[in-house]
Scaffold this motif. Structure first.
Motif, PDB file in Angstrom:
ATOM      1  N   UNK A  19       0.826  -1.206   0.000  1.00  0.00           N
ATOM      2  CA  UNK A  19       0.000   0.000   0.000  1.00  0.00           C
ATOM      3  C   UNK A  19       0.863   1.260   0.000  1.00  0.00           C
ATOM      4  N   UNK A  20       1.902   1.272   0.819  1.00  0.00           N
ATOM      5  CA  UNK A  20       2.748   2.462   0.890  1.00  0.00           C
ATOM      6  C   UNK A  20       3.542   2.649  -0.401  1.00  0.00           C
ATOM      7  N   UNK A  21       3.994   1.566  -1.003  1.00  0.00           N
ATOM      8  CA  UNK A  21       4.759   1.658  -2.248  1.00  0.00           C
ATOM      9  C   UNK A  21       3.899   2.190  -3.391  1.00  0.00           C
ATOM     10  N   UNK A  22       2.683   1.669  -3.514  1.00  0.00           N
ATOM     11  CA  UNK A  22       1.825   2.057  -4.632  1.00  0.00           C
ATOM     12  C   UNK A  22       1.246   3.457  -4.451  1.00  0.00           C
ATOM     13  N   UNK A  23       1.135   3.928  -3.207  1.00  0.00           N
ATOM     14  CA  UNK A  23       0.531   5.236  -2.954  1.00  0.00           C
ATOM     15  C   UNK A  23       1.538   6.286  -2.471  1.00  0.00           C
ATOM     16  N   UNK A  24       2.812   5.910  -2.477  1.00  0.00           N
ATOM     17  CA  UNK A  24       3.891   6.812  -2.050  1.00  0.00           C
ATOM     18  C   UNK A  24       3.625   7.361  -0.645  1.00  0.00           C
ATOM     19  N   UNK A  25       3.378   6.439   0.253  1.00  0.00           N
ATOM     20  CA  UNK A  25       3.113   6.771   1.644  1.00  0.00           C
ATOM     21  C   UNK A  25       4.190   6.150   2.518  1.00  0.00           C
ATOM     22  N   UNK A  26       4.170   6.493   3.788  1.00  0.00           N
ATOM     23  CA  UNK A  26       5.036   5.829   4.752  1.00  0.00           C
ATOM     24  C   UNK A  26       4.186   5.340   5.915  1.00  0.00           C
ATOM     25  N   UNK A  27       4.621   4.271   6.542  1.00  0.00           N
ATOM     26  CA  UNK A  27       3.854   3.708   7.642  1.00  0.00           C
ATOM     27  C   UNK A  27       4.361   4.220   8.977  1.00  0.00           C
ATOM     28  N   UNK A  28       3.433   4.284   9.926  1.00  0.00           N
ATOM     29  CA  UNK A  28       3.783   4.574  11.313  1.00  0.00           C
ATOM     30  C   UNK A  28       3.128   3.503  12.173  1.00  0.00           C
ATOM     31  N   UNK A  29       3.908   2.846  13.004  1.00  0.00           N
ATOM     32  CA  UNK A  29       3.373   1.824  13.893  1.00  0.00           C
ATOM     33  C   UNK A  29       2.690   2.513  15.065  1.00  0.00           C
ATOM     34  N   UNK A  30       1.382   2.294  15.198  1.00  0.00           N
ATOM     35  CA  UNK A  30       0.637   2.843  16.321  1.00  0.00           C
ATOM     36  C   UNK A  30       0.674   1.892  17.512  1.00  0.00           C
ATOM     37  N   UNK A  31       0.475   0.607  17.246  1.00  0.00           N
ATOM     38  CA  UNK A  31       0.480  -0.390  18.322  1.00  0.00           C
ATOM     39  C   UNK A  31       1.049  -1.704  17.786  1.00  0.00           C
ATOM     40  N   UNK A  32       1.946  -2.292  18.563  1.00  0.00           N
ATOM     41  CA  UNK A  32       2.475  -3.625  18.292  1.00  0.00           C
ATOM     42  C   UNK A  32       1.893  -4.514  19.382  1.00  0.00           C
ATOM     43  N   UNK A  33       0.971  -5.392  19.012  1.00  0.00           N
ATOM     44  CA  UNK A  33       0.094  -6.037  19.990  1.00  0.00           C
ATOM     45  C   UNK A  33       0.235  -7.550  20.015  1.00  0.00           C
ATOM     46  N   UNK A  34      -0.129  -8.136  21.141  1.00  0.00           N
ATOM     47  CA  UNK A  34      -0.262  -9.593  21.233  1.00  0.00           C
ATOM     48  C   UNK A  34      -1.655  -9.913  21.772  1.00  0.00           C
ATOM     49  N   UNK A  35      -2.320 -10.834  21.110  1.00  0.00           N
ATOM     50  CA  UNK A  35      -3.647 -11.290  21.527  1.00  0.00           C
ATOM     51  C   UNK A  35      -3.506 -12.515  22.414  1.00  0.00           C
ATOM     52  N   UNK A  36      -4.203 -12.494  23.550  1.00  0.00           N
ATOM     53  CA  UNK A  36      -4.211 -13.602  24.500  1.00  0.00           C
ATOM     54  C   UNK A  36      -5.628 -14.115  24.693  1.00  0.00           C
ATOM     55  N   UNK A  37      -5.723 -15.416  25.016  1.00  0.00           N
ATOM     56  CA  UNK A  37      -6.998 -16.044  25.341  1.00  0.00           C
ATOM     57  C   UNK A  37      -6.872 -16.780  26.678  1.00  0.00           C
ATOM     58  N   UNK A  38      -7.930 -16.696  27.481  1.00  0.00           N
ATOM     59  CA  UNK A  38      -7.988 -17.388  28.774  1.00  0.00           C
ATOM     60  C   UNK A  38      -9.256 -18.223  28.847  1.00  0.00           C
ATOM     61  N   UNK A  39      -9.122 -19.483  29.294  1.00  0.00           N
ATOM     62  CA  UNK A  39     -10.279 -20.349  29.496  1.00  0.00           C
ATOM     63  C   UNK A  39     -10.509 -20.684  30.960  1.00  0.00           C
ATOM     64  N   UNK A  40      -9.489 -20.549  31.783  1.00  0.00           N
ATOM     65  CA  UNK A  40      -9.634 -20.717  33.222  1.00  0.00           C
ATOM     66  C   UNK A  40      -8.596 -19.843  33.907  1.00  0.00           C
ATOM     67  N   UNK A  41      -8.945 -19.334  35.075  1.00  0.00           N
ATOM     68  CA  UNK A  41      -8.111 -18.363  35.787  1.00  0.00           C
ATOM     69  C   UNK A  41      -7.162 -19.074  36.739  1.00  0.00           C
ATOM     70  N   UNK A  42      -5.893 -18.652  36.696  1.00  0.00           N
ATOM     71  CA  UNK A  42      -4.915 -19.041  37.715  1.00  0.00           C
ATOM     72  C   UNK A  42      -4.905 -17.905  38.737  1.00  0.00           C
ATOM     73  N   UNK A  43      -5.327 -18.186  39.932  1.00  0.00           N
ATOM     74  CA  UNK A  43      -5.469 -17.125  40.925  1.00  0.00           C
ATOM     75  C   UNK A  43      -4.106 -16.550  41.316  1.00  0.00           C
ATOM     76  N   UNK A  44      -3.972 -15.225  41.290  1.00  0.00           N
ATOM     77  CA  UNK A  44      -2.721 -14.601  41.724  1.00  0.00           C
ATOM     78  C   UNK A  44      -2.619 -14.598  43.244  1.00  0.00           C
TER      79      UNK A  44
END
Length: 290
Positions: free
Chosen positions: A115-140
């Motif tokens: 997209x940036x190459x074809x439209x002569x744009x540059x990217x800016x990273x807003x968020x670098x994220x990791x998705x997590x899933x929980x099915x049961x809680x480990x009590x802290x």
């Protein structure tokens, strides 16, 4: 490969329902939008809704609900990467402007490169994220205090907490936007507080209730209370509360730049699913002649 565009969210959802539900944790945002906005009347700019298929198989789904980012989702990474050039070509042919994307990381980076190459744009990273899933809680480790729903009197500090959280995640909001978000969350009963000795210490929110899963977001503890285990206790208690409501799993996103949050969520039972990236596209800056 064939790009198919859909005129309404119900029409799009009918096509992608099984594709989304087969990976509901990864598809949470797109699925949540299909559910939340299915009856919305669009007066001005309408959503962009499309699939890229090969021999009837969905290789990539794309959804842009104004004014948010373009969401991309694949089921198999190789399929998504193969489909990206066809989506980019379609968007360019339709003269459709894309300013932001949120996507599984590998597919998002390929889209950005093209997209940036074809439209002569540059990217800016807003968020670098990791998705997590929980099915049961480990009590802290036990922490004094308790989980409760936010109350009207909490509005004296909640907007400031929302602004503090969004500032730290580079999702800046105005004072009035923070007030509106806090008010909406409070009135819907989806905002929760960790309270100790009558004092509010930390907050988190229930969001995107989908078919089997639900998400946790807006996790925030003021700086003076950090490092004491409050966020762990809050998120563990809220996650357990949501599982008891009947959801099969909870999800949340973390900023990969924050190793502390990634560690504490894993310690209470959240398991990494995949990495996401949120990118913004800007005009390239031109060098000023010396």
């Amino acid at each position: 490969m064939e790009v198919t565009r859909y005129s309404t969210i119900p029409a799009f959802y009918e096509e992608v329902e099984s594709f989304l539900l087969s990976q509901e944790d990864r598809a949470g945002i797109m699925l949540g939008n299909c559910i939340s906005f299915r009856d919305k009347e669009w007066e001005e700019e309408k959503p962009f809704l499309a699939t890229v298929k090969e021999n009837g198989k969905i290789m990539l789904a794309a959804m842009l609900v104004p004014p948010y980012a373009l969401l991309l989702l694949e089921k198999e990474e190789a399929d998504g990467i193969t489909a990206v050039p066809h989506l980019v070509a379609y968007l360019i042919k339709e003269d459709y402007a894309i300013h932001k994307i949120m996507s599984p990381k590998a597919v998002g980076k390929v889209f950005s490169e093209q997209w940036t190459k074809k439209n002569r744009l540059e990217e800016k990273v807003l968020m670098d994220l990791r998705l997590y899933t929980l099915k049961s809680v480990i009590q802290p480790a036990a922490r004094p205090g308790k989980l409760r729903q936010a109350r009207a009197e909490d509005m004296s500090f909640l907007p400031n907490w929302v602004r503090g959280m969004t500032e730290e995640t580079n999702q800046l909001v105005t004072k009035s936007e923070a007030e509106e978000l806090a008010k909406t969350k409070l009135e819907s009963g989806s905002l929760f507080i960790w309270e100790e000795d009558g004092r509010a210490i930390s907050m988190a929110s229930k969001t995107r209730p989908n078919v089997k899963g639900v998400s946790v977001n807006l996790v925030y503890t003021p700086k003076e209370w950090r490092g004491k285990g409050y966020a762990s206790s809050l998120v563990a208690a809220l996650s357990e509360h949501l599982l008891k409501e009947g959801y099969e799993f909870c999800t949340l996103y973390t900023d990969l730049a924050n190793p502390t949050s990634n560690k504490i969520y894993q310690n209470i039972g959240y398991v990494p699913v995949c990495d996401y990236i949120e990118l913004k596209f800007n005009q390239k800056r031109t060098e000023t002649p010396a």
